[in-house]
Design a protein around this motif. Structure first.
Motif, PDB file in Angstrom:
ATOM      1  N   GLN A   1      19.721 -16.437  19.410  1.00 57.23           N
ATOM      2  CA  GLN A   1      20.695 -17.200  18.636  1.00 57.23           C
ATOM      3  C   GLN A   1      20.646 -16.824  17.157  1.00 57.23           C
ATOM      4  O   GLN A   1      21.682 -16.749  16.492  1.00 57.23           O
ATOM      5  N   SER A   2      19.469 -16.547  16.630  1.00 52.67           N
ATOM      6  CA  SER A   2      19.354 -16.138  15.231  1.00 52.67           C
ATOM      7  C   SER A   2      19.987 -14.773  15.007  1.00 52.67           C
ATOM      8  O   SER A   2      20.623 -14.534  13.974  1.00 52.67           O
ATOM      9  N   TYR A   3      19.838 -13.876  15.976  1.00 53.73           N
ATOM     10  CA  TYR A   3      20.475 -12.563  15.899  1.00 53.73           C
ATOM     11  C   TYR A   3      21.999 -12.728  15.856  1.00 53.73           C
ATOM     12  O   TYR A   3      22.672 -12.160  14.994  1.00 53.73           O
ATOM     13  N   ARG A  58      14.088 -11.158  12.981  1.00 53.33           N
ATOM     14  CA  ARG A  58      13.123 -10.068  12.820  1.00 53.33           C
ATOM     15  C   ARG A  58      11.694 -10.537  13.084  1.00 53.33           C
ATOM     16  O   ARG A  58      10.850  -9.749  13.492  1.00 53.33           O
ATOM     17  N   THR A  59      11.429 -11.812  12.881  1.00 50.76           N
ATOM     18  CA  THR A  59      10.110 -12.364  13.148  1.00 50.76           C
ATOM     19  C   THR A  59       9.912 -12.660  14.630  1.00 50.76           C
ATOM     20  O   THR A  59       8.874 -12.345  15.196  1.00 50.76           O
ATOM     21  N   LEU A  60      10.922 -13.254  15.259  1.00 53.60           N
ATOM     22  CA  LEU A  60      10.776 -13.712  16.638  1.00 53.60           C
ATOM     23  C   LEU A  60      11.077 -12.660  17.702  1.00 53.60           C
ATOM     24  O   LEU A  60      10.502 -12.697  18.781  1.00 53.60           O
ATOM     25  N   CYS A  61      12.000 -11.757  17.430  1.00 52.97           N
ATOM     26  CA  CYS A  61      12.481 -10.822  18.458  1.00 52.97           C
ATOM     27  C   CYS A  61      11.642  -9.547  18.517  1.00 52.97           C
ATOM     28  O   CYS A  61      11.345  -8.963  17.481  1.00 52.97           O
ATOM     29  N   PRO A  62      11.324  -9.112  19.723  1.00 45.34           N
ATOM     30  CA  PRO A  62      10.683  -7.798  19.858  1.00 45.34           C
ATOM     31  C   PRO A  62      11.636  -6.695  19.369  1.00 45.34           C
ATOM     32  O   PRO A  62      12.855  -6.794  19.550  1.00 45.34           O
ATOM     33  N   ASN A  63      11.092  -5.671  18.751  1.00 46.30           N
ATOM     34  CA  ASN A  63      11.911  -4.582  18.208  1.00 46.30           C
ATOM     35  C   ASN A  63      12.769  -3.920  19.274  1.00 46.30           C
ATOM     36  O   ASN A  63      13.903  -3.521  19.003  1.00 46.30           O
ATOM     37  N   GLU A 107      16.803  -3.283  19.022  1.00 44.52           N
ATOM     38  CA  GLU A 107      17.382  -1.945  19.172  1.00 44.52           C
ATOM     39  C   GLU A 107      18.430  -1.925  20.285  1.00 44.52           C
ATOM     40  O   GLU A 107      19.502  -1.347  20.128  1.00 44.52           O
ATOM     41  N   LYS A 108      18.132  -2.578  21.400  1.00 43.09           N
ATOM     42  CA  LYS A 108      19.069  -2.631  22.521  1.00 43.09           C
ATOM     43  C   LYS A 108      20.344  -3.372  22.108  1.00 43.09           C
ATOM     44  O   LYS A 108      21.452  -2.922  22.393  1.00 43.09           O
ATOM     45  N   GLU A 143      27.223  -1.627  18.880  1.00 44.36           N
ATOM     46  CA  GLU A 143      27.921  -0.393  18.509  1.00 44.36           C
ATOM     47  C   GLU A 143      28.845   0.096  19.614  1.00 44.36           C
ATOM     48  O   GLU A 143      29.920   0.628  19.342  1.00 44.36           O
ATOM     49  N   SER A 144      28.431  -0.102  20.868  1.00 43.84           N
ATOM     50  CA  SER A 144      29.255   0.366  21.990  1.00 43.84           C
ATOM     51  C   SER A 144      30.270  -0.675  22.449  1.00 43.84           C
ATOM     52  O   SER A 144      31.083  -0.410  23.331  1.00 43.84           O
TER      53      SER A 144
END
Length: 84
Positions: free
Chosen positions: A31-33, A58-63, A67-68, A74-75
């Motif tokens: 939700q933050s993303y 950026r703190t809670l989500c795995p990198n 990236e996914k 983008e797609s």
């Protein structure tokens, strides 16, 4: 390097959000993303309050997730609407 010259880092974690009271913070991450990209779409990247959403995801989500999701945005296959 003496103690006075060493850089000082302030380590903080994400604050409590009543929408996500459980220990599992997966939904809070997602939700933050989404909120960050909705915020910058509506207000622009210079709008300071949007940065809080970015710090949270950026703190809670795995990198790997971020990236996914970036690739999906983008797609055009991201599973949520990013329109405000």
């Amino acid at each position: 390097m003496s103690e006075q010259e060493s850089p000082k880092y302030v380590l903080q974690t994400v604050g409590f959000d009543a929408r996500f009271p459980n220990q599992n913070q997966t939904r809070h991450c997602f939700q933050s993303y989404v909120d960050y990209f909705k915020c910058i779409t509506a207000k622009g990247e210079e709008y300071a309050p949007c940065a809080q959403f970015q710090r949270t995801y950026r703190t809670l989500c795995p990198n790997a997730w971020v990236e996914k999701w970036d690739e999906q945005r983008e797609s055009g296959t991201f599973p949520a609407s990013l329109e405000p």
